[in-house]
Scaffold this motif. Structure first.
Motif: not given
Length: 520
Positions: A40-57
């Motif tokens: 599961x995702x525990x941290x992601x970059x700003x670019x990844x968040x812009x693509x819809x990635x979130x913690x917990x996915x």
């Protein structure tokens, strides 16, 4: 703790696991990056968040939202090593820095506020110095207490003295960082920290237990640390002198574990447990290195060893900060190492371990297990850690004695298809092939719609003798990873009891019956 919580300045580096991966492993943090733990995702970059990635996915869902996503495995040791230059930069301006966790450090706000021209000026000065020295972006929050200061740092706010309860009141209950508790509170209609803080403390303790009571204190803006924290006597400090300077990380790790065991034994002898640990080192050239680690719970021997190992690794590995901005490696090896229990509490009321928390039996057992590890290696002594999953084998992870006990899979998801309790007593490392027949002697088969051809009557395991089945339950279907043909598995599980009193967990996969586990 009496009176209001102390004014605290907390520096927070957003997405620190991502930045640590860039500093240590060279993974570009400007691209779409996600750090995963237990899939599961525990941290992601700003670019990844812009693509819809979130913690917990889950990993597959995150990659579906961002096909260019770079996946990095979570490594707490890497995060701690990379954070050392940031802490050193903060320490150049203020004294008494405490590492809350990799990516966040705190200091009493009173001193910096006085000699740096006020709290807001101190926050700006520290942020600017960290940016220039380490090329790391950070945010500072100031509030009453560490918890509130951490939330203020995420908003980049300086909360006025006495205004912490009002600041916390409007925040959602998810800010407590306790997913299960937050979910339960929302189902009960409690949606904000203010709503939670308004509940009577006695009722909260009775309904949610000790952890819920601690969370209730946080929501009300009161420091959650125990009242008995005090400055320990000087004889609790442990020191190790070395004629040969330590300049290798593996040698430092060995020294760290031995010294941590010594400190833990000394604290246990006084009926104390450590909540804040000071680590001091002196090099052959006279350089003095010092760091304080804060911990929300009680520092066990393994936890002390981990923090000392991470700190020595950060000093000796020569981490240079982001883009090589800050050389921190000492010019010589370490000849003296001291561990200082900077905050301790009484162990009264703590639950005892398997051999008791103190006493000769526990120490003898601990020494025996450590000796076996020293002879046969760390993997020779393991303990089981329960976690999430559908099958009994998925729910158990074996970790070496003394290492961090982290489950392989989180328990938070509902895990459809998970077996109902009780859990089996023995999980076979390799399932045993079996056959199941009905009362007429015909093989029992399971259709694609999970229809059982006939009631199971006899079981044969391998080449053994037939055993009469006197009771059975199921099936519990499991359809895993159906989206990946090479990894897809479709099974149905049954619980059966035999005439001789034994109870087994069976599974049917691709028409083959298997014995997976044994009930006590």
């Amino acid at each position: 703790m009496t009176g209001a919580p102390a004014r605290t300045l907390l520096l927070w580096c957003p997405d620190w696991p991502v930045l640590a991966a860039e500093i240590v492993d060279g993974v570009p943090a400007t691209g779409p990056v996600a750090v995963l733990h237990a899939n599961r995702v525990v941290a992601c970059s700003e670019r990844a968040r812009a693509e819809g990635v979130r913690r917990g996915l889950r990993k597959r869902e995150a990659q579906g939202r961002c096909p260019q996503l770079t996946v990095v495995e979570y490594d707490l040791g890497r995060d701690a090593r990379a954070f050392e230059p940031v802490v050193a930069a903060v320490e150049e301006l203020v004294a008494g820095v405490e590492v809350v966790r990799p990516g966040a450090c705190a200091v009493a706000a009173r001193g910096p506020g006085r000699y740096l021209g006020g709290e807001e000026a101190a926050a700006e000065r520290i942020i600017e110095h960290v940016a220039q020295s380490c090329l790391v972006e950070s945010q500072v929050g100031i509030a009453d207490g560490v918890f509130a200061a951490g939330l203020a740092a995420r908003a980049g706010r300086v909360v006025a003295p006495g205004g912490t309860p009002e600041f916390l009141a409007g925040l959602p209950v998810e800010a407590l960082g306790r997913a299960a508790l937050a979910d339960l509170l929302r189902r009960l209609g409690v949606r904000t920290l203010g709503d939670f803080a308004a509940l009577p403390a006695g009722d909260v303790l009775a309904r949610f237990g000790f952890d819920g009571a601690l969370a209730h204190r946080l929501a009300a803006g009161r420091d959650h640390r125990p009242l008995a924290v005090r400055q320990p006597p000087a004889d609790l400090t442990v020191t190790a002198e070395h004629d040969e300077p330590i300049d290798r990380v593996d040698a430092a790790a060995f020294v760290a574990r031995a010294l941590a065991e010594k400190l833990h034994e000394r604290l246990a002898g006084h009926g104390l447990a450590c909540t804040r640990l000071g680590i001091e080192a002196v090099t052959e050239h006279g350089q003095e290195l010092h760091r304080v680690w804060r911990h929300d719970g009680l520092l066990t021997a393994g936890a002390i060893a981990d923090r000392v190992r991470w700190q020595l690794d950060g000093w000796l590995s020569g981490s240079n900060g982001r883009a090589g901005a800050r050389p921190t490696r000492p010019t010589a090896g370490i000849i003296r190492l001291r561990l200082i229990p900077d905050g301790v509490i009484a162990q009264a009321g703590l639950q005892s371990g398997l051999w008791g928390e103190t006493g000769e039996e526990r120490e003898r057992a601990h020494r025996a297990l450590s000796r076996v590890q020293g002879i046969l290696g760390p993997e020779a002594v393991v303990t089981a850690v329960l976690g999430g999953g559908r099958s009994p084998a998925d729910q158990v992870r074996l970790v070496p004695w003394g290492d961090e006990r982290v489950p392989a899979r989180p328990e938070a998801p509902p895990w459809p298809g998970r077996l109902p309790p009780p859990a089996p007593a023995v999980v076979l490392p390799s399932p045993l092939a079996a056959t199941v027949h009905d009362s007429a002697g015909e093989p029992v088969v399971i259709s694609a719609r999970l229809a059982v051809s006939a009631a199971p009557a006899r079981l044969v395991v391998g080449t053994g003798q037939p055993a009469e089945i006197v009771g059975w339950a199921g099936p519990w279907p499991v359809d895993e990873r159906w989206w990946a043909l090479a990894e897809a598995r479709r099974r149905a599980r049954f619980q059966v009891s035999l005439a001789d009193g034994a109870a087994l967990l069976l599974a049917v996969e691709s028409g083959q019956w298997l014995v997976e586990a044994i009930y006590d």
